[in-house]
Write a protein that holds these residues in place. Structure first.
Motif, PDB file in Angstrom:
ATOM      1  N   GLU A  48       0.864  -1.204   0.093  1.00 33.77           N
ATOM      2  CA  GLU A  48       0.172  -0.083  -0.016  1.00 33.77           C
ATOM      3  C   GLU A  48       0.861   1.221  -0.135  1.00 33.77           C
ATOM      4  OE1 GLU A  48      -0.883  -2.642   1.911  1.00 33.77           O
ATOM      5  OE2 GLU A  48      -2.789  -2.871   0.944  1.00 33.77           O
ATOM      6  N   ARG A  49       1.957   1.165   0.878  1.00 38.96           N
ATOM      7  CA  ARG A  49       2.820   2.491   0.865  1.00 38.96           C
ATOM      8  C   ARG A  49       3.429   2.566  -0.492  1.00 38.96           C
ATOM      9  NH1 ARG A  49       3.749   6.814   1.761  1.00 38.96           N
ATOM     10  NH2 ARG A  49       5.655   7.524   3.052  1.00 38.96           N
ATOM     11  N   LEU A  50       4.100   1.228  -1.054  1.00 38.97           N
ATOM     12  CA  LEU A  50       4.663   1.746  -2.171  1.00 38.97           C
ATOM     13  C   LEU A  50       3.680   2.220  -3.302  1.00 38.97           C
ATOM     14  CD1 LEU A  50       7.379   0.951  -3.556  1.00 38.97           C
ATOM     15  CD2 LEU A  50       6.293  -1.004  -4.162  1.00 38.97           C
ATOM     16  N   VAL A  51       2.564   1.727  -3.278  1.00 36.01           N
ATOM     17  CA  VAL A  51       1.523   2.461  -4.244  1.00 36.01           C
ATOM     18  C   VAL A  51       1.236   3.943  -4.050  1.00 36.01           C
ATOM     19  CG1 VAL A  51      -1.069   2.412  -5.165  1.00 36.01           C
ATOM     20  CG2 VAL A  51       0.308   0.284  -4.771  1.00 36.01           C
ATOM     21  N   GLU A  52       1.258   4.238  -2.754  1.00 32.71           N
ATOM     22  CA  GLU A  52       0.922   5.659  -2.336  1.00 32.71           C
ATOM     23  C   GLU A  52       2.177   6.252  -3.073  1.00 32.71           C
ATOM     24  OE1 GLU A  52      -0.987   5.130   1.984  1.00 32.71           O
ATOM     25  OE2 GLU A  52       0.704   6.641   1.688  1.00 32.71           O
ATOM     26  N   LEU A  53       3.286   5.871  -2.824  1.00 37.46           N
ATOM     27  CA  LEU A  53       4.740   6.730  -3.409  1.00 37.46           C
ATOM     28  C   LEU A  53       5.000   6.711  -4.877  1.00 37.46           C
ATOM     29  CD1 LEU A  53       7.207   5.406  -0.580  1.00 37.46           C
ATOM     30  CD2 LEU A  53       6.425   7.558  -0.972  1.00 37.46           C
ATOM     31  N   VAL A  54       4.639   5.490  -5.360  1.00 41.26           N
ATOM     32  CA  VAL A  54       4.934   5.539  -6.840  1.00 41.26           C
ATOM     33  C   VAL A  54       3.713   5.117  -7.833  1.00 41.26           C
ATOM     34  CG1 VAL A  54       7.348   4.957  -6.243  1.00 41.26           C
ATOM     35  CG2 VAL A  54       5.793   3.173  -6.855  1.00 41.26           C
ATOM     36  N   GLY A  55       2.816   4.759  -7.241  1.00 40.90           N
ATOM     37  CA  GLY A  55       1.513   4.448  -8.069  1.00 40.90           C
ATOM     38  C   GLY A  55       1.399   2.933  -8.222  1.00 40.90           C
ATOM     39  N   VAL A  56       0.406   2.529  -8.679  1.00 40.24           N
ATOM     40  CA  VAL A  56      -0.100   0.948  -9.022  1.00 40.24           C
ATOM     41  C   VAL A  56       0.849   0.484 -10.111  1.00 40.24           C
ATOM     42  CG1 VAL A  56      -1.595  -0.659  -9.762  1.00 40.24           C
ATOM     43  CG2 VAL A  56      -2.274   1.280  -8.179  1.00 40.24           C
ATOM     44  N   GLU A  57       0.987   1.114 -11.032  1.00 36.81           N
ATOM     45  CA  GLU A  57       1.904   0.459 -12.120  1.00 36.81           C
ATOM     46  C   GLU A  57       3.439   0.269 -11.948  1.00 36.81           C
ATOM     47  OE1 GLU A  57       2.358   1.124 -17.177  1.00 36.81           O
ATOM     48  OE2 GLU A  57       1.967   2.774 -15.872  1.00 36.81           O
ATOM     49  N   MET A  58       3.916   1.495 -11.171  1.00 39.84           N
ATOM     50  CA  MET A  58       5.471   1.114 -10.621  1.00 39.84           C
ATOM     51  C   MET A  58       5.478   0.230  -9.735  1.00 39.84           C
ATOM     52  SD  MET A  58       7.357   2.847 -12.876  1.00 39.84           S
ATOM     53  CE  MET A  58       8.858   2.797 -11.959  1.00 39.84           C
ATOM     54  N   ALA A  59       4.444   0.095  -8.733  1.00 34.19           N
ATOM     55  CA  ALA A  59       4.345  -0.691  -7.616  1.00 34.19           C
ATOM     56  C   ALA A  59       4.642  -2.192  -8.324  1.00 34.19           C
ATOM     57  CB  ALA A  59       3.399  -0.724  -7.075  1.00 34.19           C
TER      58      ALA A  59
END
Ligand code: HEM
Length: 195
Positions: A48-59
Motif C-alpha cells: 500500500e505504501r509503495l503504491v502511495e509513493l510510486v503508483g500502482v503501475e510502478m509498484a
C-alpha cells in the motif's frame, strides 16, 4: 620475514576457479545484493505504501522486478552448482589450518544452500498468497494452492533467511579482506576476475 604462504608478487600460475565460475560468482554477488536491498525496500514499505509513493503501475513493476531477479539468481545458482560439481574446486596454494578449511567450507556451503532456498521460499510464499510468480512478462506455475497462513509463514522464513544470508556475506567479505589485505596470501586470486 619468511611466511608459510606465497606473498605479494607470486600471483601467476596459482590454482583458481574456471573463468565461468569466477564470472558466475561476481554476477550472482551483484544480483544478490540488489535482490536483498530491493526486497528489504518492498518488505519495509509494504504494497500500500509503495503504491502511495510510486503508483500502482510502478509498484507492480517493482514486485515483478524483484521476483524476476530472484528467479534469475535461482537459475544461475543451479548452473553454478552443476559446473562446480563437474569441475571440482581448485587446491589452495597455501597452507590453511584445518579450522580455516572447515569454516571456509561451512560458510560456502551455507551460502549455496540459503541462496538456493531463498528464491524457492519467495516463489512458494508468493503462490500461497495467491499472487502471480512473474518471470519478466511470463507467469510461472505456483505449484501450491492459495493458503494465506502458509504464505505468512513462508514470508517470515524469507525474512529470516535474508538475515542469515546478510550475516554470511559479512563473514565472507571479512575473510576475503583478511586474506587480501592482512595476510596478502593470494587466496582471493582464486575467485578474482581480472588478475
Ligand atoms: C535470492 C533471491 C531473493 C532474495 C535475496 C530476496 C530477498 C528479499 C528480502 C530481503 C525481502 C524483504 C523481507 C522482509 O520483509 O523483511 C523480500 C521480500 C519479498 N520477496 Fe524476495 N528475495 C528473493 C527471491 C524472491 C522470489 C523468487 C520471489 C517470488 C517469486 C520473491 C518475492 C518476494 C516478495 C513478494 C516480497 C515482499 C514481501 C512483502 O511485501 O512483505 N523473492 N525478498
Amino acid at each position: 620475514m619468511s611466511t608459510a604462504y606465497p606473498t605479494v608478487g607470486v600471483a601467476s600460475g596459482l590454482p583458481r576457479y574456471s573463468y565461468l565460475l569466477r564470472l558466475l560468482h561476481w554476477v550472482i554477488a551483484v544480483l544478490l545484493i540488489t535482490a536483498l536491498i530491493g526486497g528489504m525496500t518492498l518488505g519495509t514499505l509494504g504494497y500500500e505504501r509503495l503504491v502511495e509513493l510510486v503508483g500502482v503501475e510502478m509498484a507492480g513493476y517493482a514486485y515483478m522486478g524483484h521476483k524476476t531477479l530472484g528467479i534469475t539468481i535461482l537459475g544461475l545458482m543451479v548452473l553454478r552448482l552443476l559446473v562446480r560439481v563437474s569441475q571440482g574446486t581448485p587446491e589452495y596454494a597455501i597452507d590453511l589450518s584445518r579450522a580455516q578449511h572447515f569454516f571456509a567450507g561451512l560458510v560456502h556451503f551455507l551460502l549455496y544452500v540459503l541462496v538456493i532456498a531463498m528464491p524457492i521460499i519467495g516463489w512458494l510464499a508468493t503462490a500461497a498468497a495467491g499472487n502471480p510468480v512473474n518471470f519478466g512478462t511470463y507467469e510461472l506455475p505456483g505449484f501450491i494452492g492459495q493458503d494465506p497462513e502458509l504464505s505468512k509463514t513462508l514470508f517470515q522464513a524469507h525474512t529470516v533467511v535474508a538475515l542469515c544470508i546478510i550475516a554470511l556475506i559479512v563473514i565472507h567479505v571479512a575473510a576475503a579482506f583478511y586474506h587480501a589485505r592482512v595476510r596478502r596470501d593470494w587466496v582471493t586470486t582464486r575467485i578474482s576476475l581480472f588478475n
